[in-house]
Scaffold this motif. Sequence first.
Motif, PDB file in Angstrom:
ATOM      1  N   ALA A 116       0.831  -1.209   0.000  1.00 43.72           N
ATOM      2  CA  ALA A 116       0.000   0.000   0.000  1.00 43.72           C
ATOM      3  C   ALA A 116       0.865   1.259   0.000  1.00 43.72           C
ATOM      4  O   ALA A 116       0.609   2.202  -0.761  1.00 43.72           O
ATOM      5  N   ILE A 117       1.892   1.278   0.822  1.00 44.04           N
ATOM      6  CA  ILE A 117       2.774   2.453   0.885  1.00 44.04           C
ATOM      7  C   ILE A 117       3.488   2.657  -0.450  1.00 44.04           C
ATOM      8  O   ILE A 117       3.543   3.772  -0.971  1.00 44.04           O
ATOM      9  N   LEU A 118       4.020   1.579  -1.020  1.00 46.72           N
ATOM     10  CA  LEU A 118       4.733   1.714  -2.289  1.00 46.72           C
ATOM     11  C   LEU A 118       3.813   2.136  -3.429  1.00 46.72           C
ATOM     12  O   LEU A 118       4.209   2.914  -4.298  1.00 46.72           O
ATOM     13  N   SER A 119       2.576   1.659  -3.436  1.00 48.63           N
ATOM     14  CA  SER A 119       1.650   2.074  -4.502  1.00 48.63           C
ATOM     15  C   SER A 119       1.297   3.552  -4.374  1.00 48.63           C
ATOM     16  O   SER A 119       1.182   4.251  -5.374  1.00 48.63           O
ATOM     17  N   ILE A 120       1.144   4.048  -3.165  1.00 46.51           N
ATOM     18  CA  ILE A 120       0.875   5.485  -2.964  1.00 46.51           C
ATOM     19  C   ILE A 120       2.071   6.311  -3.421  1.00 46.51           C
ATOM     20  O   ILE A 120       1.925   7.332  -4.093  1.00 46.51           O
ATOM     21  N   VAL A 121       3.276   5.858  -3.062  1.00 41.26           N
ATOM     22  CA  VAL A 121       4.499   6.579  -3.449  1.00 41.26           C
ATOM     23  C   VAL A 121       4.618   6.652  -4.968  1.00 41.26           C
ATOM     24  O   VAL A 121       4.932   7.699  -5.536  1.00 41.26           O
ATOM     25  N   THR A 123       2.163   6.317  -7.314  1.00 34.93           N
ATOM     26  CA  THR A 123       1.108   7.109  -7.952  1.00 34.93           C
ATOM     27  C   THR A 123       1.275   8.606  -7.716  1.00 34.93           C
ATOM     28  O   THR A 123       0.931   9.409  -8.572  1.00 34.93           O
ATOM     29  N   LYS A 124       1.819   8.982  -6.579  1.00 38.80           N
ATOM     30  CA  LYS A 124       2.032  10.407  -6.279  1.00 38.80           C
ATOM     31  C   LYS A 124       3.357  10.929  -6.821  1.00 38.80           C
ATOM     32  O   LYS A 124       3.610  12.122  -6.806  1.00 38.80           O
ATOM     33  N   GLY A 125       4.252  10.025  -7.248  1.00 41.33           N
ATOM     34  CA  GLY A 125       5.551  10.446  -7.765  1.00 41.33           C
ATOM     35  C   GLY A 125       6.487  10.932  -6.671  1.00 41.33           C
ATOM     36  O   GLY A 125       7.366  11.751  -6.916  1.00 41.33           O
ATOM     37  N   TRP A 126       6.319  10.439  -5.477  1.00 41.65           N
ATOM     38  CA  TRP A 126       7.158  10.849  -4.341  1.00 41.65           C
ATOM     39  C   TRP A 126       8.479  10.100  -4.363  1.00 41.65           C
ATOM     40  O   TRP A 126       8.613   9.036  -4.956  1.00 41.65           O
ATOM     41  N   HIS A 127       9.473  10.664  -3.660  1.00 41.55           N
ATOM     42  CA  HIS A 127      10.748   9.989  -3.441  1.00 41.55           C
ATOM     43  C   HIS A 127      10.704   9.407  -2.030  1.00 41.55           C
ATOM     44  O   HIS A 127      10.408  10.116  -1.076  1.00 41.55           O
ATOM     45  N   LEU A 128      10.981   8.138  -1.905  1.00 37.98           N
ATOM     46  CA  LEU A 128      10.909   7.461  -0.614  1.00 37.98           C
ATOM     47  C   LEU A 128      12.299   7.005  -0.201  1.00 37.98           C
ATOM     48  O   LEU A 128      12.970   6.294  -0.935  1.00 37.98           O
ATOM     49  N   ARG A 129      12.737   7.459   0.973  1.00 35.83           N
ATOM     50  CA  ARG A 129      14.026   7.037   1.487  1.00 35.83           C
ATOM     51  C   ARG A 129      13.869   6.174   2.735  1.00 35.83           C
ATOM     52  O   ARG A 129      14.651   5.291   2.986  1.00 35.83           O
ATOM     53  N   GLN A 130      12.864   6.481   3.532  1.00 38.51           N
ATOM     54  CA  GLN A 130      12.708   5.786   4.801  1.00 38.51           C
ATOM     55  C   GLN A 130      11.253   5.837   5.219  1.00 38.51           C
ATOM     56  O   GLN A 130      10.564   6.821   4.971  1.00 38.51           O
ATOM     57  N   VAL A 131      10.800   4.786   5.849  1.00 36.11           N
ATOM     58  CA  VAL A 131       9.450   4.759   6.397  1.00 36.11           C
ATOM     59  C   VAL A 131       9.588   4.514   7.897  1.00 36.11           C
ATOM     60  O   VAL A 131      10.232   3.557   8.312  1.00 36.11           O
ATOM     61  N   ASP A 132       9.019   5.389   8.702  1.00 34.78           N
ATOM     62  CA  ASP A 132       9.074   5.239  10.145  1.00 34.78           C
ATOM     63  C   ASP A 132       7.698   4.804  10.633  1.00 34.78           C
ATOM     64  O   ASP A 132       6.686   5.402  10.279  1.00 34.78           O
ATOM     65  N   VAL A 133       7.667   3.744  11.412  1.00 36.34           N
ATOM     66  CA  VAL A 133       6.408   3.227  11.919  1.00 36.34           C
ATOM     67  C   VAL A 133       6.310   3.597  13.390  1.00 36.34           C
ATOM     68  O   VAL A 133       7.297   3.549  14.115  1.00 36.34           O
ATOM     69  N   ASN A 134       5.106   3.985  13.808  1.00 38.91           N
ATOM     70  CA  ASN A 134       4.933   4.367  15.203  1.00 38.91           C
ATOM     71  C   ASN A 134       5.186   3.185  16.122  1.00 38.91           C
ATOM     72  O   ASN A 134       5.942   3.275  17.069  1.00 38.91           O
ATOM     73  N   ASN A 135       4.559   2.072  15.860  1.00 40.16           N
ATOM     74  CA  ASN A 135       4.764   0.853  16.639  1.00 40.16           C
ATOM     75  C   ASN A 135       4.913  -0.321  15.685  1.00 40.16           C
ATOM     76  O   ASN A 135       4.096  -0.486  14.793  1.00 40.16           O
ATOM     77  N   ALA A 136       5.945  -1.117  15.867  1.00 36.60           N
ATOM     78  CA  ALA A 136       6.154  -2.292  15.037  1.00 36.60           C
ATOM     79  C   ALA A 136       5.969  -3.532  15.902  1.00 36.60           C
ATOM     80  O   ALA A 136       6.521  -3.623  16.986  1.00 36.60           O
ATOM     81  N   PHE A 137       5.175  -4.461  15.423  1.00 37.36           N
ATOM     82  CA  PHE A 137       4.911  -5.684  16.163  1.00 37.36           C
ATOM     83  C   PHE A 137       5.221  -6.876  15.290  1.00 37.36           C
ATOM     84  O   PHE A 137       5.141  -6.808  14.069  1.00 37.36           O
ATOM     85  N   LEU A 138       5.541  -7.976  15.928  1.00 34.48           N
ATOM     86  CA  LEU A 138       5.817  -9.198  15.209  1.00 34.48           C
ATOM     87  C   LEU A 138       4.562  -9.650  14.482  1.00 34.48           C
ATOM     88  O   LEU A 138       3.513  -9.806  15.080  1.00 34.48           O
ATOM     89  N   ASN A 139       4.650  -9.806  13.163  1.00 33.61           N
ATOM     90  CA  ASN A 139       3.503 -10.240  12.381  1.00 33.61           C
ATOM     91  C   ASN A 139       3.649 -11.668  11.897  1.00 33.61           C
ATOM     92  O   ASN A 139       2.905 -12.123  11.057  1.00 33.61           O
ATOM     93  N   GLY A 140       4.628 -12.377  12.420  1.00 36.13           N
ATOM     94  CA  GLY A 140       4.761 -13.791  12.115  1.00 36.13           C
ATOM     95  C   GLY A 140       3.984 -14.604  13.138  1.00 36.13           C
ATOM     96  O   GLY A 140       3.449 -14.084  14.109  1.00 36.13           O
ATOM     97  N   ASP A 141       3.916 -15.885  12.910  1.00 39.14           N
ATOM     98  CA  ASP A 141       3.220 -16.771  13.842  1.00 39.14           C
ATOM     99  C   ASP A 141       4.223 -17.383  14.807  1.00 39.14           C
ATOM    100  O   ASP A 141       5.218 -17.980  14.383  1.00 39.14           O
ATOM    101  N   LEU A 142       3.972 -17.240  16.098  1.00 41.82           N
ATOM    102  CA  LEU A 142       4.804 -17.883  17.111  1.00 41.82           C
ATOM    103  C   LEU A 142       4.221 -19.261  17.399  1.00 41.82           C
ATOM    104  O   LEU A 142       3.025 -19.390  17.659  1.00 41.82           O
ATOM    105  N   THR A 143       5.057 -20.272  17.355  1.00 42.07           N
ATOM    106  CA  THR A 143       4.581 -21.623  17.640  1.00 42.07           C
ATOM    107  C   THR A 143       4.913 -22.035  19.067  1.00 42.07           C
ATOM    108  O   THR A 143       4.359 -23.005  19.565  1.00 42.07           O
ATOM    109  N   ASP A 144       5.811 -21.322  19.711  1.00 38.38           N
ATOM    110  CA  ASP A 144       6.211 -21.647  21.078  1.00 38.38           C
ATOM    111  C   ASP A 144       5.624 -20.627  22.052  1.00 38.38           C
ATOM    112  O   ASP A 144       5.400 -19.467  21.692  1.00 38.38           O
ATOM    113  N   ASP A 145       5.416 -21.068  23.275  1.00 30.24           N
ATOM    114  CA  ASP A 145       5.007 -20.136  24.324  1.00 30.24           C
ATOM    115  C   ASP A 145       6.238 -19.415  24.832  1.00 30.24           C
ATOM    116  O   ASP A 145       7.275 -20.034  25.107  1.00 30.24           O
TER     117      ASP A 145
END
Length: 155
Positions: A116-121, A123-145
């Motif tokens: 989504a971010i790359l498609s916006i960049v 279509t708008k013709g922007w230059h992208l060097r860095q993307v800062d996320v407010n909070n980053a969380f693990l989006n993989g699946d944990l199999t262990d407790d």
Amino acid sequence: MVTRSKARIFKPKALCADKVEVEPCSIEEALAHPDWRLAVQVEFDALLANSTWELRSLPPGRKAIGCKWLFKIKKNPDGTISCRKVQLVAKGCSQVPGYNFKETFSPVVKPATIRAILSIVVTKGWHLRQVDVNNAFLNGDLTDDVFMQQPPSYE
């Protein structure tokens, strides 16, 4: 190999007479300052909103991983404070050699978000060097407790 110091390329030192704010070394120092207290609360609320953990008693025979708060001041190019970043991280020194020891990759951004971010960049013709996320969380699946100690000053 030619390094910057060998080529006598040095970053200019910004000298100013303004009061320099230092990053706190402990959670107690951070909670004593209103701006840092707000940043800590935002991080803690994000952890709760994302259902990062659930409070449980430690089962027998299991060891809890420690955690610590990290603090960083992000600045604008003119030297003013952009934001105060706070992260609650697990202490990696308690890993067991031979058990998931060399696995270091963990996806923290969903592929749909990157697309989504790359498609916006594009279509708008922007230059992208860095993307800062407010909070980053693990989006993989944990199999262990995984059991972690409660955050300091949030027991």
